[in-house]
Write a protein that holds these residues in place. Structure first.
Motif, short mmCIF file in Angstrom:
data_model
loop_
_atom_site.label_atom_id
_atom_site.label_comp_id
_atom_site.label_asym_id
_atom_site.label_seq_id
_atom_site.Cartn_x
_atom_site.Cartn_y
_atom_site.Cartn_z
N GLU A 6 55.74 -25.87 -67.91
CA GLU A 6 55.20 -27.13 -68.43
C GLU A 6 56.17 -27.75 -69.44
O GLU A 6 56.92 -27.03 -70.11
CB GLU A 6 53.85 -26.89 -69.13
CG GLU A 6 52.79 -26.23 -68.29
CD GLU A 6 52.79 -24.72 -68.44
OE1 GLU A 6 51.77 -24.09 -68.11
OE2 GLU A 6 53.81 -24.17 -68.90
N TRP A 36 45.06 -27.56 -64.00
CA TRP A 36 45.42 -27.74 -65.40
C TRP A 36 44.25 -27.23 -66.25
O TRP A 36 43.09 -27.57 -65.99
CB TRP A 36 45.67 -29.20 -65.73
CG TRP A 36 46.94 -29.77 -65.18
CD1 TRP A 36 47.11 -30.41 -63.98
CD2 TRP A 36 48.23 -29.77 -65.80
NE1 TRP A 36 48.42 -30.79 -63.82
CE2 TRP A 36 49.13 -30.43 -64.94
CE3 TRP A 36 48.72 -29.30 -67.03
CZ2 TRP A 36 50.48 -30.61 -65.24
CZ3 TRP A 36 50.05 -29.48 -67.33
CH2 TRP A 36 50.92 -30.13 -66.44
N ARG A 38 43.30 -26.11 -70.59
CA ARG A 38 43.78 -26.19 -71.97
C ARG A 38 43.04 -25.22 -72.85
O ARG A 38 41.92 -24.79 -72.52
CB ARG A 38 43.62 -27.62 -72.49
CG ARG A 38 42.18 -28.11 -72.58
CD ARG A 38 42.14 -29.60 -72.94
NE ARG A 38 40.78 -30.09 -73.05
CZ ARG A 38 40.46 -31.37 -73.29
NH1 ARG A 38 41.43 -32.28 -73.44
NH2 ARG A 38 39.19 -31.74 -73.37
N ASP A 90 41.29 -33.62 -77.85
CA ASP A 90 42.22 -33.27 -76.78
C ASP A 90 43.37 -32.39 -77.28
O ASP A 90 44.20 -31.94 -76.48
CB ASP A 90 42.80 -34.54 -76.15
CG ASP A 90 41.76 -35.37 -75.43
OD1 ASP A 90 41.80 -36.61 -75.56
OD2 ASP A 90 40.89 -34.78 -74.75
N TYR A 94 48.28 -26.99 -73.30
CA TYR A 94 47.97 -27.33 -71.92
C TYR A 94 48.81 -26.48 -70.98
O TYR A 94 50.02 -26.32 -71.16
CB TYR A 94 48.25 -28.82 -71.68
CG TYR A 94 47.20 -29.71 -72.27
CD1 TYR A 94 47.11 -29.89 -73.64
CD2 TYR A 94 46.28 -30.37 -71.46
CE1 TYR A 94 46.12 -30.70 -74.20
CE2 TYR A 94 45.30 -31.20 -72.00
CZ TYR A 94 45.23 -31.35 -73.37
OH TYR A 94 44.25 -32.15 -73.92
N TYR A 95 48.13 -25.95 -69.95
CA TYR A 95 48.78 -25.08 -68.98
C TYR A 95 48.59 -25.63 -67.57
O TYR A 95 47.51 -26.15 -67.23
CB TYR A 95 48.16 -23.68 -69.01
CG TYR A 95 48.28 -22.95 -70.31
CD1 TYR A 95 47.33 -23.12 -71.32
CD2 TYR A 95 49.33 -22.06 -70.53
CE1 TYR A 95 47.44 -22.43 -72.52
CE2 TYR A 95 49.43 -21.36 -71.73
CZ TYR A 95 48.49 -21.55 -72.71
OH TYR A 95 48.58 -20.87 -73.90
N CYS A 96 49.62 -25.47 -66.73
CA CYS A 96 49.44 -25.65 -65.30
C CYS A 96 49.44 -24.26 -64.68
O CYS A 96 50.07 -23.32 -65.20
CB CYS A 96 50.50 -26.54 -64.69
SG CYS A 96 52.20 -25.96 -64.86
N GLY A 116 52.79 -22.97 -71.28
CA GLY A 116 51.98 -23.97 -71.97
C GLY A 116 52.83 -24.96 -72.76
O GLY A 116 53.98 -24.69 -73.11
#
Length: 123
Positions: A6, A36, A38, A90, A94-96, A116
């Motif tokens: 990411e 995705w 988080r 928010d 964040y991870y894919c 992340g």
């Protein structure tokens, strides 16, 4: 070897926008769905979006629907998450990720993930 990386996180003001990128290697994006999720401090992981490997169709959590957009570029083997109208809630890493399944399975908190990227929403 499956690898996801990411990038694109950073500091953004409330109401602003940011686009996260996920570079994928070891498989093609039409083989597996990409999710995705988080994680915010002191909160549980939250699956927020998924893009199907079959046709690129997307699904979103209620908390981000209408504000976030997931997309993919098959030629570049890249996945993107566009964040719009962000708010302090928010703020998270964040991870894919993928579970090596072509369809989206909800919630999209999958085992094969990147390191992340931090998104901080603050004025």
């Amino acid at each position: 070897q499956v690898q996801l990386v990411e990038s694109g996180g950073g500091l953004v003001q409330p109401g602003g926008s940011l686009t996260l990128s996920c570079a994928v290697s070891g498989f093609s994006l039409d083989s597996y769905a990409i999710g995705w999720f988080r994680q915010a401090p002191r909160k549980e992981r939250e699956g927020i979006a998924c893009i199907s490997g079959v046709d690129g169709s997307t699904r979103y959590a209620a908390s981000v629907r209408g504000r976030f957009t997931a997309s993919r570029d098959l030629a570049k083997n890249m996945v993107y998450l566009e964040l719009n109208a962000v708010n302090p809630e928010d703020t998270a890493v964040y991870y894919c990720a993928t579970d090596k399944v072509v369809f989206c399975v909800w919630p999209p908190i999958y085992d094969y993930r990147g390191q992340g990227t931090q998104v901080t929403v603050s004025s």
